[in-house]
Design a protein around this motif. Structure first.
Motif, mmCIF file in Angstrom:
data_model
loop_
_atom_site.group_PDB
_atom_site.id
_atom_site.type_symbol
_atom_site.label_atom_id
_atom_site.label_comp_id
_atom_site.label_asym_id
_atom_site.label_seq_id
_atom_site.Cartn_x
_atom_site.Cartn_y
_atom_site.Cartn_z
ATOM 1 N N GLY A 36 79.346 76.744 158.557
ATOM 2 C CA GLY A 36 78.267 76.723 157.575
ATOM 3 C C GLY A 36 78.120 77.975 156.750
ATOM 4 O O GLY A 36 77.326 78.005 155.815
ATOM 5 N N GLU A 37 78.856 79.035 157.065
ATOM 6 C CA GLU A 37 78.756 80.273 156.303
ATOM 7 C C GLU A 37 79.486 80.135 154.972
ATOM 8 O O GLU A 37 80.514 79.471 154.870
ATOM 9 N N PHE A 38 78.941 80.797 153.947
ATOM 10 C CA PHE A 38 79.550 80.796 152.619
ATOM 11 C C PHE A 38 80.352 82.068 152.428
ATOM 12 O O PHE A 38 80.027 83.115 152.971
ATOM 13 N N GLN A 39 81.390 81.961 151.585
ATOM 14 C CA GLN A 39 82.254 83.108 151.348
ATOM 15 C C GLN A 39 82.795 83.053 149.926
ATOM 16 O O GLN A 39 83.038 81.982 149.388
ATOM 17 N N LEU A 40 82.931 84.226 149.313
ATOM 18 C CA LEU A 40 83.526 84.353 147.993
ATOM 19 C C LEU A 40 84.867 85.040 148.142
ATOM 20 O O LEU A 40 84.969 86.073 148.802
ATOM 21 N N ASN A 41 85.900 84.458 147.544
ATOM 22 C CA ASN A 41 87.239 85.035 147.542
ATOM 23 C C ASN A 41 87.679 85.205 146.103
ATOM 24 O O ASN A 41 87.533 84.282 145.297
ATOM 25 N N LEU A 42 88.221 86.364 145.771
ATOM 26 C CA LEU A 42 88.715 86.649 144.434
ATOM 27 C C LEU A 42 90.082 87.292 144.553
ATOM 28 O O LEU A 42 90.270 88.220 145.339
ATOM 29 N N SER A 43 91.039 86.781 143.801
ATOM 30 C CA SER A 43 92.362 87.418 143.740
ATOM 31 C C SER A 43 92.751 87.564 142.279
ATOM 32 O O SER A 43 92.477 86.691 141.463
ATOM 33 N N VAL A 44 93.367 88.700 141.939
ATOM 34 C CA VAL A 44 93.805 88.989 140.579
ATOM 35 C C VAL A 44 95.178 89.632 140.672
ATOM 36 O O VAL A 44 95.430 90.497 141.517
ATOM 37 N N GLY A 45 96.080 89.190 139.791
ATOM 38 C CA GLY A 45 97.424 89.764 139.790
ATOM 39 C C GLY A 45 98.228 89.258 138.609
ATOM 40 O O GLY A 45 97.711 88.550 137.738
ATOM 41 N N PRO A 46 99.508 89.601 138.577
ATOM 42 C CA PRO A 46 100.360 89.157 137.483
ATOM 43 C C PRO A 46 100.523 87.644 137.493
ATOM 44 O O PRO A 46 100.571 87.024 138.553
ATOM 45 N N LEU A 61 78.514 85.265 151.453
ATOM 46 C CA LEU A 61 77.390 85.028 150.550
ATOM 47 C C LEU A 61 76.288 84.305 151.315
ATOM 48 O O LEU A 61 76.573 83.477 152.172
ATOM 49 N N SER A 62 75.041 84.591 150.964
ATOM 50 C CA SER A 62 73.941 83.784 151.509
ATOM 51 C C SER A 62 74.003 82.418 150.828
ATOM 52 O O SER A 62 74.616 82.255 149.771
ATOM 53 N N ALA A 63 73.357 81.435 151.401
ATOM 54 C CA ALA A 63 73.341 80.097 150.807
ATOM 55 C C ALA A 63 72.728 80.140 149.404
ATOM 56 O O ALA A 63 73.219 79.488 148.484
ATOM 57 N N ALA A 64 71.674 80.922 149.218
ATOM 58 C CA ALA A 64 71.019 81.019 147.908
ATOM 59 C C ALA A 64 71.944 81.649 146.874
ATOM 60 O O ALA A 64 72.030 81.193 145.732
ATOM 61 N N HIS A 65 72.661 82.708 147.261
ATOM 62 C CA HIS A 65 73.585 83.350 146.327
ATOM 63 C C HIS A 65 74.785 82.455 146.020
ATOM 64 O O HIS A 65 75.272 82.427 144.886
#
Length: 76
Positions: A36-46, A61-65
């Motif tokens: 049930g936990e939320f998570q943000l993943n970001l990847s940047v590259g060529p 992330l919290s559920a609200a965010h």
């Protein structure tokens, strides 16, 4: 297994520090894990680069965010 709530995959023109033109790709994913936990993943590259050529950021992330980010980015 994660439940992906929002996935944005974009590429855009960019230049390197020494001025060489190219493309940069980014992937943003907001997901909810089985617990049930939320998570943000970001990847940047060529563009089309191997995973080891990319930079990664990941944080909870919290559920609200998570909902606010999903709403903001999917309405744009």
């Amino acid at each position: 297994m994660d439940d992906e709530l929002l996935v944005i995959n974009e590429s855009w023109p960019a230049t390197t520090i020494d001025g060489k033109p190219g493309l940069v790709s980014g992937l943003l994913v907001v997901s909810r894990a089985a617990n049930g936990e939320f998570q943000l993943n970001l990847s940047v590259g060529p563009h089309g680069g191997a995973p080891e050529e990319c930079d990664y950021v990941e944080f909870p992330l919290s559920a609200a965010h998570a909902q606010a980010l999903r709403d903001a980015l999917s309405n744009g």
